[in-house]
Design an enzyme around this catalytic site. Structure first.
Site, PDB file in Angstrom:
ATOM      1  N   SER A  86      74.489  45.887  50.731  1.00  0.00           N
ATOM      2  CA  SER A  86      74.099  46.722  49.596  1.00  0.00           C
ATOM      3  C   SER A  86      75.340  47.404  49.040  1.00  0.00           C
ATOM      4  O   SER A  86      75.975  48.220  49.722  1.00  0.00           O
ATOM      5  CB  SER A  86      73.089  47.778  50.035  1.00  0.00           C
ATOM      6  OG  SER A  86      72.895  48.710  48.988  1.00  0.00           O
ATOM      7  N   HIS A 142      72.805  42.935  47.457  1.00  0.00           N
ATOM      8  CA  HIS A 142      71.730  43.851  47.081  1.00  0.00           C
ATOM      9  C   HIS A 142      72.325  44.898  46.138  1.00  0.00           C
ATOM     10  O   HIS A 142      73.281  45.599  46.498  1.00  0.00           O
ATOM     11  CB  HIS A 142      71.172  44.489  48.344  1.00  0.00           C
ATOM     12  CG  HIS A 142      69.979  45.344  48.132  1.00  0.00           C
ATOM     13  ND1 HIS A 142      68.694  44.839  48.089  1.00  0.00           N
ATOM     14  CD2 HIS A 142      69.862  46.676  47.955  1.00  0.00           C
ATOM     15  CE1 HIS A 142      67.842  45.833  47.895  1.00  0.00           C
ATOM     16  NE2 HIS A 142      68.526  46.961  47.802  1.00  0.00           N
ATOM     17  N   ASP A 176      71.564  48.183  43.946  1.00  0.00           N
ATOM     18  CA  ASP A 176      70.621  49.303  43.793  1.00  0.00           C
ATOM     19  C   ASP A 176      70.764  49.953  42.425  1.00  0.00           C
ATOM     20  O   ASP A 176      71.798  50.541  42.116  1.00  0.00           O
ATOM     21  CB  ASP A 176      70.871  50.340  44.893  1.00  0.00           C
ATOM     22  CG  ASP A 176      70.321  49.883  46.226  1.00  0.00           C
ATOM     23  OD1 ASP A 176      69.158  49.472  46.277  1.00  0.00           O
ATOM     24  OD2 ASP A 176      71.072  49.936  47.214  1.00  0.00           O
ATOM     25  N   MET A 179      69.382  52.800  39.965  1.00  0.00           N
ATOM     26  CA  MET A 179      68.655  54.089  40.027  1.00  0.00           C
ATOM     27  C   MET A 179      68.829  54.824  38.709  1.00  0.00           C
ATOM     28  O   MET A 179      69.924  54.829  38.135  1.00  0.00           O
ATOM     29  CB  MET A 179      69.201  54.949  41.159  1.00  0.00           C
ATOM     30  CG  MET A 179      69.214  54.248  42.509  1.00  0.00           C
ATOM     31  SD  MET A 179      69.773  55.350  43.814  1.00  0.00           S
ATOM     32  CE  MET A 179      69.892  54.204  45.195  1.00  0.00           C
ATOM     33  N   HIS A 221      67.520  45.758  42.873  1.00  0.00           N
ATOM     34  CA  HIS A 221      66.420  46.621  43.324  1.00  0.00           C
ATOM     35  C   HIS A 221      66.276  47.745  42.307  1.00  0.00           C
ATOM     36  O   HIS A 221      67.129  48.640  42.244  1.00  0.00           O
ATOM     37  CB  HIS A 221      66.769  47.136  44.729  1.00  0.00           C
ATOM     38  CG  HIS A 221      65.810  48.116  45.295  1.00  0.00           C
ATOM     39  ND1 HIS A 221      66.097  48.887  46.405  1.00  0.00           N
ATOM     40  CD2 HIS A 221      64.546  48.463  44.929  1.00  0.00           C
ATOM     41  CE1 HIS A 221      65.064  49.665  46.682  1.00  0.00           C
ATOM     42  NE2 HIS A 221      64.119  49.437  45.793  1.00  0.00           N
ATOM     43  N   MET A 271      65.017  50.908  41.026  1.00  0.00           N
ATOM     44  CA  MET A 271      64.407  52.213  41.324  1.00  0.00           C
ATOM     45  C   MET A 271      64.449  53.033  40.039  1.00  0.00           C
ATOM     46  O   MET A 271      65.218  53.977  39.895  1.00  0.00           O
ATOM     47  CB  MET A 271      65.184  52.892  42.468  1.00  0.00           C
ATOM     48  CG  MET A 271      64.948  52.215  43.812  1.00  0.00           C
ATOM     49  SD  MET A 271      66.229  52.623  45.034  1.00  0.00           S
ATOM     50  CE  MET A 271      67.450  51.392  44.607  1.00  0.00           C
ATOM     51  N   MET A 289      60.678  49.080  52.199  1.00  0.00           N
ATOM     52  CA  MET A 289      61.644  50.183  52.301  1.00  0.00           C
ATOM     53  C   MET A 289      61.497  50.867  53.655  1.00  0.00           C
ATOM     54  O   MET A 289      60.409  51.299  54.045  1.00  0.00           O
ATOM     55  CB  MET A 289      61.419  51.214  51.192  1.00  0.00           C
ATOM     56  CG  MET A 289      61.820  50.741  49.797  1.00  0.00           C
ATOM     57  SD  MET A 289      63.523  50.145  49.675  1.00  0.00           S
ATOM     58  CE  MET A 289      64.462  51.612  50.151  1.00  0.00           C
ATOM     59  N   ASP A 312      65.038  47.299  53.888  1.00  0.00           N
ATOM     60  CA  ASP A 312      66.126  48.038  53.237  1.00  0.00           C
ATOM     61  C   ASP A 312      66.114  49.493  53.672  1.00  0.00           C
ATOM     62  O   ASP A 312      65.167  50.232  53.398  1.00  0.00           O
ATOM     63  CB  ASP A 312      65.905  47.936  51.713  1.00  0.00           C
ATOM     64  CG  ASP A 312      66.983  48.624  50.884  1.00  0.00           C
ATOM     65  OD1 ASP A 312      68.019  49.005  51.441  1.00  0.00           O
ATOM     66  OD2 ASP A 312      66.759  48.753  49.662  1.00  0.00           O
TER      67      ASP A 312
HETATM   68  C1  DX5 Z   1      68.373  53.196  49.191  1.00  0.00           C
HETATM   69  C2  DX5 Z   1      68.766  51.795  48.804  1.00  0.00           C
HETATM   70  C3  DX5 Z   1      69.379  50.995  49.866  1.00  0.00           C
HETATM   71  C4  DX5 Z   1      70.643  51.555  50.465  1.00  0.00           C
HETATM   72  C5  DX5 Z   1      70.604  51.282  51.930  1.00  0.00           C
HETATM   73  O1  DX5 Z   1      67.652  53.705  48.143  1.00  0.00           O
HETATM   74  O2  DX5 Z   1      67.635  51.083  48.327  1.00  0.00           O
HETATM   75  O3  DX5 Z   1      69.591  49.653  49.437  1.00  0.00           O
HETATM   76  O4  DX5 Z   1      71.814  50.997  49.922  1.00  0.00           O
HETATM   77  O5  DX5 Z   1      71.663  51.947  52.515  1.00  0.00           O
HETATM   78  P1  DX5 Z   1      71.824  52.016  54.099  1.00  0.00           P
HETATM   79  O6  DX5 Z   1      71.946  50.599  54.583  1.00  0.00           O
HETATM   80  O7  DX5 Z   1      73.051  52.814  54.254  1.00  0.00           O
HETATM   81  O8  DX5 Z   1      70.589  52.686  54.648  1.00  0.00           O
HETATM   82 ZN    ZN Z   2      67.887  48.970  47.831  1.00  0.00          ZN
END
Ligand code: DX5
Ligand code: ZN
Length: 223
Positions: free
Chosen positions: A9, A33, A35, A37, A66, A68, A136, A174
């Site tokens: 990620s 991956h 993220d 947001m 992903h 969010m 999650m 994740d």
């Molecule tokens: C959190 C993200 C994850 C995050 C995971 O909202 O969706 O993808 O990067 O990070 P770690 O592996 O550090 O928990």
């Molecule tokens: Zn994620």
């Protein structure tokens, strides 16, 4: 047989050196991956289609986005044009089918995900329509949080339905994945392990990714 993939990620990579950090782990990464947001759906703000387009120009790795965000519908065209390979949407936003339809029309893979407080029953009815179910195992928004073990029950429930129906759906997990939690997820039937801080905050990110893979699947396919 779970497909045994590692998805670094990039949330925990150095955003000023993204291409370099991706290159560092590329030989152990089955996909990336990404993220996304928006500061509303989760209390953090990251990246969008322009960064995905830049990544697309620098890597051939599968880009799994992903989302969010409160309103993914307005972003799907942008991600498709940027070269995203798949977009993962949250069930908490309501009926995901219009989003699935648009992704299919644009030739982008379809993923569905749920937050830790959301029951797995909410996503099971969609398993025949998606390519990926993301469970999650932390509250979304930030890297480096502690793994929530209840996620494993959700993995097992989804695994049973997928295997029973012989459905072509991968299960991804994740949040909080590192060498100690990876074997638990693998044993529950996860196909794809996302790991951010455990990889990119390690002194040797490539070795960390390799360590997570061998902890999860000691007799695995050995990428
Ligand atoms: C959190 C993200 C994850 C995050 C995971 O909202 O969706 O993808 O990067 O990070 P770690 O592996 O550090 O928990
Ligand atoms: Zn994620």
């Amino acid at each position: 047989m779970p497909s045994q993939k590692i998805a670094p990620s990039i949330l925990s990579a150095d955003f000023s050196r993204l291409a370099e950090h991706i290159e560092m782990v590329a030989s152990e990464a089955d996909l990336l991956h990404v993220d996304v947001m928006d500061g509303h759906f989760v209390p953090n703000l990251t990246i969008g289609p322009p960064v995905v387009a830049s990544l697309r120009a620098r890597t051939e790795l599968f880009l799994d986005c992903h989302l969010m965000v409160d309103n993914p519908g307005v972003l799907l065209a942008g991600f498709a044009d940027a070269g995203a390979d798949r977009c993962i949407v949250h069930i908490e936003l309501g009926d995901p089918r219009p989003l699935f339809d648009e992704l299919r029309e644009r030739g982008v893979g379809v993923g569905l995900t749920l937050n830790p407080e959301t029951a797995v029953d909410t996503v099971l009815p969609y398993l025949a329509e998606i390519d990926l179910l993301l469970i999650m195992s932390v509250h979304p928004g930030f890297g480096g949080q502690k793994f929530i073990p209840d996620a494993l029950d959700k993995v097992r429930a989804a695994r049973a339905v997928i295997d029973e129906g012989n459905l072509p759906v991968e299960i991804e997990i994740d949040g909080g994945i590192q060498e100690q939690t990876a074997p638990l997820a693998a044993a529950a039937g996860v196909d794809i392990l996302v790991a951010g801080s455990a990889i990119f905050h390690a002194d040797d990110p490539l070795a960390a990714a390799r360590g997570i893979r061998s902890a999860a699947w000691p007799n695995g396919n050995g990428k």
